[in-house]
Design an enzyme around this catalytic site. Structure first.
Site, short mmCIF file in Angstrom:
data_model
loop_
_atom_site.label_atom_id
_atom_site.label_comp_id
_atom_site.label_asym_id
_atom_site.label_seq_id
_atom_site.Cartn_x
_atom_site.Cartn_y
_atom_site.Cartn_z
CE1 TYR A 255 -3.43 2.93 0.75
CE2 TYR A 255 -1.72 3.61 2.92
CZ TYR A 255 -3.06 3.88 1.75
OH TYR A 255 -2.86 5.08 2.24
CD GLU B 67 -5.78 5.32 0.08
OE1 GLU B 67 -5.99 5.21 1.10
OE2 GLU B 67 -6.56 5.23 -0.29
#
Lengths: 381, 289, 381, 289
Positions: free
Chosen positions: A101, A189
């Site tokens: 991530y 993201e």
């Protein structure tokens, strides 16, 4: 404003972040053609702003044309948590060994950007943040300097990213930060950032939310096509430029200023009613805007009574009163009882203007809310 | 006495030739505020309501000895206007502008922390010391001079609470709308510190709302440092999680801090009397005094 | 590194700063054609890095083809303070009512950039700075944030620039600053920034000096053609990568480290000699570099003796000694007496290696310098 | 005693796996310097002379309790390396690298002023407390422990002066090469303050050179604040105006400050004995002690 995955991926790819081969499709045929062009296996991904798309059946992995057709047919037009899917992204399936991530957002408490990296990608990162906060390495960025290269490296190493790919991941994070800064991101993201068996890293999903207050200087992003909102009324509110949230009760609420409107909701609840909505007409509203607000709340079938609570600062009571009169005079019969309370700038003038044949006027916030709760109860009985 | 503004505050209005700036400069002057200058690039030498306009804030501050700025500059230019005010320098900047890009505010905030200037806002109604000076867009007529300090994240909710106070003869020392944006200058704690130090503020009202952790942090401060009694109000008890309610700030993340419950609990644990209605807040203040 | 006027103007124009119509010409015919294309009157401007070009006859204003030919013929090939003119800029003559100065540089004392504006443009700004410092408005820039728009306005208004053009001048200054920052400028100047009778502003001259230490990230600027240096030896030093300055004396000086070399110069003077040059071989020099240094100093006809002063830190005495030996062994006869002093790292080894048939070795700085001064005197006599 | 570095200084070497970094790390260790870590991105886990290498300076500082960094990183990456050292944080950063772009240093300098860290350099030989620790590239063997503090803008000139001192048995408390770049961290005044406060520094040598106003400013400081006797040397008396002599710093602008004459006068006015030769400087120090 949230970009679609395919829009965000275009942005990321243009900035130099590796993304899988993909094509947007609006029809089943387009999807099947795109899949053939890319080469199987491919993923067919619904382009709607809904969390947990995969679990809800909005993403399918397919191995051949037949499966592709079936999947595209199923996903296009499906209702995903209230949103109709009208576009899918057909994308090269990435064979990965690991999911990371990588994200950038504004830490409001600190007033500065923060970069985040975790080796626990591919899952809901909010859950990771709650269960195991240490699994996400964070690095605050000084907005005067922007992200230093060493900071990208630092947060990547601190997250425990493997040394072999650390340089590539740092470089992607740097690019993501610069993009976030240049394009006025609120959140950017990559989840998951996939790691392949031969050590390549590739952005398998992409989120880019733009600060709506900055759209004036991001004209190309402002033009990007958004979802048709799931709720018809919320779409209408968007059109009118209201801050509007639909709720489940039967007391319609209109007011000026978020804090005051929330307070009005709270008081409806406090006096035993149930708020049907949050509607903030903002500061300095003119008569037409007031009429639009009434129109919105009347259109909600759940609403049985309306409380109109204005405390004028920039907003003038007489303007509001005229707006209410104009809106209501068009009806032969007032659709739902309206209880009005005006205070502040030109409140007295407003009270005098209001047509008490059409509305019930109350002097205090408490009385107005109680009046509306009672009126709604009467309708229900 | 009062905090931040009084009779001696010498105000420069940035954006005084624009629609909003001009209107509210007039209102401020009418209220008795000492508006000594305007600042608008390219409009130097003009006058608005007999107030001289300068091309730069530093010019206005130097020539007219201004020590406070009120900013009515449109969002696209407001970040720059705030840097200009900090550079002038002035002791107090009040940013009325709504819709300043968050990254611009993040940079302004970074600079602010290197200065001694108080920034109130942005996206706020301003502040007022009743009978002395009003910097911003608050409706002056609902305020009355007295001993209650008030700080709020929300504009119109402030007016509501003030109305409830004034109605009972509970006047205000200073009322401050700190604004509802995700990044603001002066926060609850900064303001509470000022009220605590002000001998003429005998009780404080603090109006918060869902989102962020400012109220929780303020509760910690109150518990540890405040003798002045505080009554509180939190808007958004009934707001469903994950929905944005107007301000960027007013969004609940679902669990933990940020909810009305968390804020109310924190405040009550700190000895703050939290009202269920604005009127109840006034009840508590009445009891304090 | 200093760009030519025409190169700087290209940079400025690309960034959006208004510049006059112009064409570079390397021959008289090119110049006359360019002038005809642009339209008379035009200015014909020598492209060399020399202050006061105009006064020295390097700029001529011409009204027709004949004058243009005459002027170009005169300027091309002329010697301007030691520089041969091989290029002229043929430029639209601007009809101005006012001349401003706009510049950006690094304030070394403050460690931060400074922007400067003056209404006394068109003259030597250093002289203005000395005679009447207040005539130049200055604004320091925070390098973390870059120049805020308000700062560009502030310095322009403080300089007393006319309100009608203040906005344009601020905008040019902002652009100039951004360019200075992005392209690693050391100085960026427009002098004069001409103001025309209809209120246009236009960069009539352009200076852009690039930080040589940053050329690695400005590859296009690094490639720009520089003047052939006025001094042959200095050109050679450039090629060898030495810090070299030619002076008027007869004692050649080679050393390592600017401070030590300057001190050696000062001592030559102190002991009654005259330094012929400053030559710093830098840190960690190998034998070949040492030989190159000797070659350079020998090539200077003015030099009668050489003092070679090395205090080794990174530089090793044995390397230097080998370099000196190798260089001198190639000669049947040593062209000029060389006095060597080695100290510091591996000095003892170096002293042992040195061929004392070829050089005179001294143990202290003072003795070495005195030795060289005496040797030079002997040659002169 | 000494200033800035001693036996307790725990050093991380940035760029320890590069040619220069490795060589001089070895030299430092040989001198007795407490080199506890190296830091090179991507080389974490390796060892150089038994010294563990980390990917980040903060990692090295945390794991090995380092409080000083010496930077041998190439110019293109040195600015970033300096920000990393400041962020780690460490108390002292010594930047050996030559040729860092000036704008990079301007940004580093901006950040430096917000920290309590001392930055020595860049483009400097480093510093040494003889017999205890050497951070940089100075040739250790010419130094001897003693009571003379030395500060210099130039590397090899420092060696020259030290040589003259050591020859006479005048040892050094600490010798600092502050570097000749246009923008440096620790300057003459910072260093003189440290020497003045050090009870074991009984005399100070200050070696300046033409260019800038640092020597003039230092003279002011010396006159007003120093009891410790100072001997000085200024290189560049014979340098012609407008010519760049090696360092960026060593350029004379023609008039006013920056010339050798201006610096020598300022220092002599402040009571500093300025030598005509390095040897004469040693004479003065001998007289002081």
């Amino acid at each position: 404003m949230r970009l679609h995955e395919y829009q965000a991926k275009d942005l990321f790819a243009d900035a130099g972040i590796p993304t899988p081969d993909s094509t947007l499709a609006r029809t089943v045929d387009e999807a099947v053609d795109a899949a053939a062009e890319i080469g199987y296996p491919v993923a067919i991904k619904a382009q709607v702003h809904v969390g947990g798309r995969g679990k809800a059946g909005g993403i399918k992995l397919v191995d051949d044309g037949e499966e592709a057709r079936e999947a595209a047919d199923e996903i296009l037009g499906m209702d995903l948590k209230g949103f109709e899917v009208d576009r899918v992204l057909v994308e090269e399936a990435v064979d990965f060994v690991n999911e990371l991530y990588v994200g950038v957002t504004m830490d409001r408490g600190e007033g500065k950007p923060v970069a985040m990296v975790s080796t626990r990608g591919g899952v809901n990162i909010e859950e990771v943040a709650e269960e195991d906060p240490d699994a996400i390495a964070r690095e605050h960025i000084d907005p005067a300097f922007g992200m230093h290269d060493f900071q990208a490296r630092k947060v990547v190493y601190e997250a425990g990213v493997d040394g072999d790919i650390a340089r590539d991941v740092s470089s992607i994070l740097s690019t993501l930060y610069d993009l976030w800064e240049e394009r006025d991101g609120s959140d950017a993201e990559i989840n998951p950032l996939m790691v392949t068996s031969d050590g390549e890293v590739i952005a398998a999903d992409a989120v880019f939310n733009v600060d709506e207050d900055a759209l004036f200087r991001q004209p190309d992003l402002a033009e990007m096509e958004e979802d048709a909102a799931g709720d018809e009324l919320e779409a209408k509110a968007n059109e009118y430029g209201f801050d509007y949230v639909r709720l489940s009760g039967n007391v319609g609420i209109i007011g000026n200023g978020a804090g005051l409107v929330m307070t009005t909701l709270d008081l409806v609840d406090y006096y035993g009613g149930e708020p049907a909505n949050f509607l903030d007409i903002g500061g300095g509203a003119k008569a037409q805007r007031v009429a639009n607000a009434l129109d919105m709340v009347f259109s909600d079938e759940n609403v049985d009574a309306v409380v109109f609570n204005i405390f004028g600062g920039i907003t003038r009571g007489d303007e509001v009163a005229n707006g209410i009169n104009n809106a209501l005079e068009q009806f032969d019969e007032i659709p739902k009882p309206v209880i009005v309370r005006l205070a502040g700038t030109n409140a007295k003038e407003g009270m005098e203007i209001l047509n008490t044949d059409l509305v019930q006027v109350e002097a205090t916030l408490e009385d107005a809310v109680q009046g509306a709760v009672e009126a709604a109860e009467e309708v229900t009985q | 006495m009062s905090v931040l503004v009084d009779d001696d505050t010498r105000v420069v209005v940035q954006g005084i030739t624009g629609g909003e700036g001009k209107f509210h400069a007039g209102q401020m002057i009418e209220y008795g505020t000492n508006v000594v200058a305007g600042a608008v690039p390219g409009k130097g030498g003009q006058e608005v309501y007999d107030v001289p306009v300068y091309d730069t804030v530093s010019g206005a501050a130097r020539q007219e000895d201004a020590n406070a700025a009120v900013v009515f500059v449109p969002p696209a230019f407001a970040g720059d206007a705030l840097f200009e005010a900090l550079d002038a320098p002035v002791d107090l900047v009040v940013a009325i502008t709504e819709g300043i890009p968050t990254q611009d505010m993040s940079r302004v905030y970074r600079k602010l922390k290197e200065t001694d200037t108080y920034l109130v806002g942005p996206n706020c109604p301003g502040l007022i010391t009743p009978g002395e000076a009003k910097l911003g867009i608050l409706p002056g007529n609902i305020f009355e001079s007295g001993n209650v300090g008030l700080v709020s994240r929300s504009g119109t909710l402030t007016y509501q609470v003030v109305d409830n106070l004034t109605e009972r003869g509970l006047g205000q020392s200073t009322a401050i709308g700190i604004g509802g944006d995700p990044i603001i200058g002066t926060d609850f704690i900064d303001t509470l510190k000022l009220f605590e130090a002000d001998p003429d503020t005998h009780a404080v009202v603090m109006c918060g709302e869902i989102g962020g952790e400012d109220e929780e942090n303020a509760a910690k401060y109150i518990r540890q440092n405040m003798d002045t009694p505080v009554a509180g109000f939190i808007a958004g008890r009934t707001a469903p999680p994950g929905k944005r309610m107007g301000h960027a700030g007013a969004i609940v993340s679902g669990s933990g801090t940020g909810t009305a419950e968390s804020k109310i609990n924190a405040l009550e644990d700190a000895g703050v009397r939290v009202g269920d209605t604005p009127n109840e807040v006034a009840d508590y203040i009445e009891q304090f005094l």
